[in-house]
Structures are given as C-alpha cells and as structure tokens.
Write a protein that holds these residues in place. Sequence first.
Motif, PDB file in Angstrom:
ATOM      1  N   VAL A 248      40.858 104.233  33.340  1.00 18.13           N
ATOM      2  CA  VAL A 248      39.355 104.318  33.163  1.00 18.13           C
ATOM      3  C   VAL A 248      39.098 105.074  34.096  1.00 18.13           C
ATOM      4  O   VAL A 248      37.880 105.146  32.875  1.00 18.13           O
ATOM      5  CB  VAL A 248      39.255 102.531  33.827  1.00 18.13           C
ATOM      6  CG1 VAL A 248      37.695 102.596  33.808  1.00 18.13           C
ATOM      7  CG2 VAL A 248      39.310 101.639  33.469  1.00 18.13           C
ATOM      8  N   CYS A 249      39.313 105.803  35.179  1.00 15.86           N
ATOM      9  CA  CYS A 249      39.256 106.528  35.605  1.00 15.86           C
ATOM     10  C   CYS A 249      38.583 107.996  34.005  1.00 15.86           C
ATOM     11  O   CYS A 249      37.868 109.118  33.962  1.00 15.86           O
ATOM     12  CB  CYS A 249      39.390 107.249  37.033  1.00 15.86           C
ATOM     13  SG  CYS A 249      38.353 108.169  37.889  1.00 15.86           S
TER      14      CYS A 249
ATOM     15  N   HIS B 284      36.258 107.387  31.495  1.00 15.10           N
ATOM     16  CA  HIS B 284      34.895 107.089  31.583  1.00 15.10           C
ATOM     17  C   HIS B 284      34.861 108.229  33.003  1.00 15.10           C
ATOM     18  O   HIS B 284      34.231 107.808  33.751  1.00 15.10           O
ATOM     19  CB  HIS B 284      34.430 105.855  31.462  1.00 15.10           C
ATOM     20  CG  HIS B 284      34.343 104.944  30.309  1.00 15.10           C
ATOM     21  ND1 HIS B 284      33.852 104.783  29.334  1.00 15.10           N
ATOM     22  CD2 HIS B 284      35.459 104.174  30.177  1.00 15.10           C
ATOM     23  CE1 HIS B 284      34.859 104.711  28.683  1.00 15.10           C
ATOM     24  NE2 HIS B 284      35.714 103.345  29.051  1.00 15.10           N
TER      25      HIS B 284
ATOM     26  N   GLU C 157      32.585 110.036  33.386  1.00 11.44           N
ATOM     27  CA  GLU C 157      30.475 109.918  34.144  1.00 11.44           C
ATOM     28  C   GLU C 157      30.470 108.887  35.403  1.00 11.44           C
ATOM     29  O   GLU C 157      29.670 108.574  36.326  1.00 11.44           O
ATOM     30  CB  GLU C 157      29.979 109.866  33.151  1.00 11.44           C
ATOM     31  CG  GLU C 157      29.990 108.967  32.248  1.00 11.44           C
ATOM     32  CD  GLU C 157      31.378 108.450  31.518  1.00 11.44           C
ATOM     33  OE1 GLU C 157      31.422 107.076  31.044  1.00 11.44           O
ATOM     34  OE2 GLU C 157      32.190 109.433  31.339  1.00 11.44           O
ATOM     35  N   GLN C 158      31.375 107.760  34.422  1.00 12.74           N
ATOM     36  CA  GLN C 158      30.784 106.601  35.675  1.00 12.74           C
ATOM     37  C   GLN C 158      31.782 106.595  37.275  1.00 12.74           C
ATOM     38  O   GLN C 158      31.572 105.386  38.327  1.00 12.74           O
ATOM     39  CB  GLN C 158      31.758 105.228  35.436  1.00 12.74           C
ATOM     40  CG  GLN C 158      31.145 104.597  34.035  1.00 12.74           C
ATOM     41  CD  GLN C 158      31.914 103.943  33.572  1.00 12.74           C
ATOM     42  OE1 GLN C 158      32.854 102.806  33.630  1.00 12.74           O
ATOM     43  NE2 GLN C 158      31.033 103.122  32.270  1.00 12.74           N
ATOM     44  N   PHE C 159      32.351 107.714  37.281  1.00 10.74           N
ATOM     45  CA  PHE C 159      33.002 107.423  38.701  1.00 10.74           C
ATOM     46  C   PHE C 159      32.691 109.352  39.628  1.00 10.74           C
ATOM     47  O   PHE C 159      33.261 109.954  39.111  1.00 10.74           O
ATOM     48  CB  PHE C 159      34.224 107.757  39.200  1.00 10.74           C
ATOM     49  CG  PHE C 159      35.081 106.448  38.394  1.00 10.74           C
ATOM     50  CD1 PHE C 159      34.826 105.194  39.181  1.00 10.74           C
ATOM     51  CD2 PHE C 159      35.289 105.925  36.630  1.00 10.74           C
ATOM     52  CE1 PHE C 159      35.368 103.735  38.487  1.00 10.74           C
ATOM     53  CE2 PHE C 159      35.457 105.423  36.378  1.00 10.74           C
ATOM     54  CZ  PHE C 159      35.534 103.428  37.277  1.00 10.74           C
ATOM     55  N   VAL C 160      31.654 109.361  39.579  1.00 15.10           N
ATOM     56  CA  VAL C 160      31.040 111.005  40.097  1.00 15.10           C
ATOM     57  C   VAL C 160      31.335 111.205  41.813  1.00 15.10           C
ATOM     58  O   VAL C 160      31.402 112.736  41.891  1.00 15.10           O
ATOM     59  CB  VAL C 160      29.122 111.183  40.464  1.00 15.10           C
ATOM     60  CG1 VAL C 160      29.596 111.050  38.207  1.00 15.10           C
ATOM     61  CG2 VAL C 160      28.651 110.162  40.286  1.00 15.10           C
TER      62      VAL C 160
END
Length: 173
Positions: free
Chosen positions: A111-112, A115, A117-120
Amino acid sequence: MTIHSDHGSPMAATNVATLPAGLGVIKSHSRPKMSNNNPYSESRCKTLKYRHGFPDRFGCIEDAHAWCESFFDLYNLAHRHFGIALHAPFDVHFGLAEQLREMRADVLADVCRRHPEQFVRKAPAPPKLPDTVRTSNPPAPTGTIKRSRHGNSPNCLPRSRWQVPVRSDQHRS
C-alpha cells in the motif's frame, strides 16, 4: 457445588453473601489484597456483556449455551485484541502471530509503494507482539515502598501484579 469469588463488593453484599448458603453452595474466596483471580476471564466477560446482540434474557439454558458458544468462537478465533498486537488469542496461542504480522507488513508495504503520498512521515508497520501481557503496571522496584490509596501503612501495599509471558512455543490451557 462451589462458587469462587474475589472479595469484591457484589459478592460481599449481605443478600448475595447469604444466598449461596441457603442453596447449599459452598463459598470460596481469594485471599484479601491478592490479585489471583483470572484477568483474562474477567476481560472476556466484560466483552461478552457489552457485545452487540447480547440479549436481556435467554429463553432457556440451551439458548444461552448456543449464544455463548458462538460468542467464544468469535472471541478466540476472530476478535482482535489490542493487548496482543491486534491478534486473536488463537493466533498467539498456536504460534501464528509472527507469521501473520509478516503478512500484514507485506500488505502495508505494498500500500505504501502504491500510495506514497499518504505516508509522508514514515512507512506503516503492524504493531509488534509484546514480550509479556499484563493487566496492570509491574510492581515497584525492590527497596521502594509504594503507598496504597487505602492508607499509609506499609502493610497496605497495592495488589500484586499479573505478569504472564507470551510464548507461542508453550501450550497453555
């Protein structure tokens, strides 16, 4: 028949305390100020009472048995517990927790990657299984006396603490 309890207020109440004797039931009590009751059973009973769908009354004993059997299967096989890293007791008891944690880590890493951008701040990781499971904090270090809320006497120390190692290689019943 024997009924066992700690020295809690419900079991010490006069009307409840005298009821077993009238029915021929022997009472058994824990020693005062000793936490040797089963915290896992108490946790399970609280979850049972507050579970969605818990009826106000059961129609008969068979209905109660059927409802409880269904509940305990769910509780032990599917219910995720925060104290054991969101695993079910079955997973920890039979040594499946670490393998499941690795599988969860793979899913989170995927998932990381898809995406980012969801885990900055940092990549997600599943919680780690604790080395021990406790119902309260460990006892004070040797040589210090922690005063109880019940008084200042050294004889009135807090209840002893449960500390149970979590070992997947050891069979517990």
